[in-house]
Design an enzyme around this catalytic site. Structure first.
Site, mmCIF file in Angstrom:
data_model
loop_
_atom_site.group_PDB
_atom_site.id
_atom_site.type_symbol
_atom_site.label_atom_id
_atom_site.label_comp_id
_atom_site.label_asym_id
_atom_site.label_seq_id
_atom_site.Cartn_x
_atom_site.Cartn_y
_atom_site.Cartn_z
ATOM 1 N N LYS A 156 0.851 -1.191 0.000
ATOM 2 C CA LYS A 156 0.000 0.000 0.000
ATOM 3 C C LYS A 156 0.885 1.238 0.000
ATOM 4 O O LYS A 156 1.993 1.226 0.548
ATOM 5 C CB LYS A 156 -0.910 0.020 1.241
ATOM 6 N N GLU A 206 -9.116 11.606 12.471
ATOM 7 C CA GLU A 206 -8.324 10.429 12.828
ATOM 8 C C GLU A 206 -7.420 10.655 14.034
ATOM 9 O O GLU A 206 -6.485 11.453 14.002
ATOM 10 C CB GLU A 206 -7.480 9.991 11.630
#
Length: 409
Positions: A156, A206
């Site tokens: 990723k 977040e």
């Protein structure tokens, strides 16, 4: 009430607007703000500003402790607000305020609203849009990243873009912050006066890490889809995100990395078997709340946060090669964007969130940032559209969403 020594007022002590107004005005060029839940931590004025390198975590923590100790005076509540850049070879910025107060979020919002209401607000025309990574560049980097996956070099990578918006008049930063508080009820609002005479502000969804004594909490997000005003479409998008193999894999990569870093320092770590859905004003995210009990309650929050940063949610996996490929592919440094921002006290407690859904405001210019997690199943066009959707938080706060869309037609 407050004192000149920086006494923290617990939520509820400043319980009405009249008391809040007695403290004067909120000054973006010298006051720090961090909002978590219904609690607002506010630093008035700059007692001491300093920079620290972040490549060596032990050095970072020891020097930060020394700075807090040196400026403690007779107060037991000295706090440092700070922001760590994305790049580990750059330095973090810290501010120890003259005074610190803890307010109810609703009271701070009312106080700020009265200040913006007292000023004459004029429409500020958008005059220029300049992409540091335009659509062709961004989509090309996604395609190049997919070749790295094919070769087995990465699982990723998070790719981003930056865009600078030019305005006819100087930006009214307090108005923008007030809009963020009004439009985005959830998330972690922040404002930090940087050493470059700009203000970094936004509302991050977040939580990288919160520490209170022996308890730590993290809430990584990975996997996103834009919200829709139609309830039927909204339900379809929630379902599509939750059941997306691509997004579930992207999320799992992040959670596995967090587990590896936190398990050795916790004697009890709780990680749900599958993610939940978390929404902001503009996006849905796959979300997992992680909680743990530290083996050593004296562990400093930045001992852990700086090791976690940057997570695969902001960088990629494996982290080191992903980090290098980001520098090569994006072509521009991220500086404070996708870093972490928060605060810590002299006991090593604190709260740090990732620097996303944000902008850096200076005079007539707002620099905005957005990124997307790229995996093998990613589509370059879809990822560009996701970054455009993520910009809406700041575009709406700047009151230029419609003008921005027209500019790009």
């Amino acid at each position: 009430m407050t004192t000149q020594k920086g006494l923290i007022m617990h939520a509820g002590e400043i319980s009405n607007l009249a008391q809040a107004q007695s403290l004067g005005e909120f000054h973006l060029d010298q006051d720090c703000l961090f909002v978590s839940g219904e609690s607002c931590l506010l630093g008035h004025g700059i007692k001491h500003r300093f920079n620290l390198p972040i490549a060596n975590t032990d050095y970072l923590v020891n020097e930060l402790k020394a700075q807090l100790q040196a400026h403690q005076d007779d107060s037991e509540n000295v706090i440092a607000f700070g922001v760590l850049p994305f790049c580990k070879y750059q330095t973090a910025q810290f501010i120890i305020p003259k005074q610190v107060a803890k307010w109810d979020k609703s009271v701070f919002s009312q106080w700020l609203n009265t200040q913006t209401a007292d000023t004459t607000h004029q429409d500020n025309q958008l005059t220029e849009i300049r992409y540091l990574q335009d659509r062709a560049h961004f989509e090309q980097t996604v395609s190049e990243a997919k070749h790295l996956f094919d070769k087995g070099l990465l699982e990723k990578i998070v790719l981003s873009k930056q865009v600078e918006l030019g305005f006819e008049h100087p930006i009214n930063g307090k108005h923008v912050l007030n809009q963020l508080l009004t439009q985005s009820q959830s998330g972690y609002h922040f404002a930090f006066p940087t050493e470059h005479d700009s203000v970094l502000m936004g509302v991050s969804p977040e939580l990288l890490l919160r520490k209170q004594d022996e308890t730590v909490t993290s809430n990584p997000l990975a996997g996103s889809i834009p919200r829709d005003p139609c309830s039927k479409v909204e339900a379809q998008r929630r379902s599509a995100l939750f059941n997306s193999k691509k997004d579930r894999y992207e999320h799992a990569v992040v959670i596995d990395d967090m587990r590896q870093l936190l398990e050795p320092v916790c004697d009890n770590l709780s990680i749900p078997a599958e993610p939940s859905l978390l929404h902001t004003a503009t996006m849905w995210h796959l979300s997992t709340v992680i909680s743990g009990h530290l083996k050593d309650p004296n562990t400093h929050i930045l001992d852990l946060a700086n090791q976690l940063h940057p997570t695969p949610a902001l960088c990629g996996k494996p982290t080191k090669p992903a980090y290098q490929h980001i520098l090569d592919l994006e072509g521009h440094g991220r500086d404070l964007f996708s870093g972490i921002i928060g605060w810590c006290d002299q006991h090593g407690n604190g709260e740090w969130v990732v620097v996303i859904r944000c902008g850096e405001l200076k005079a007539h210019v707002a620099k905005l940032f957005a990124g997307a997690g790229i995996v093998a199943a990613s589509d370059p066009s879809s990822e560009w559209l996701e970054t455009e959707a993520k910009l809406k938080t700041m575009l709406n706060a700047l009151s230029v969403q419609q003008a921005y869309t027209q500019f790009n037609k």
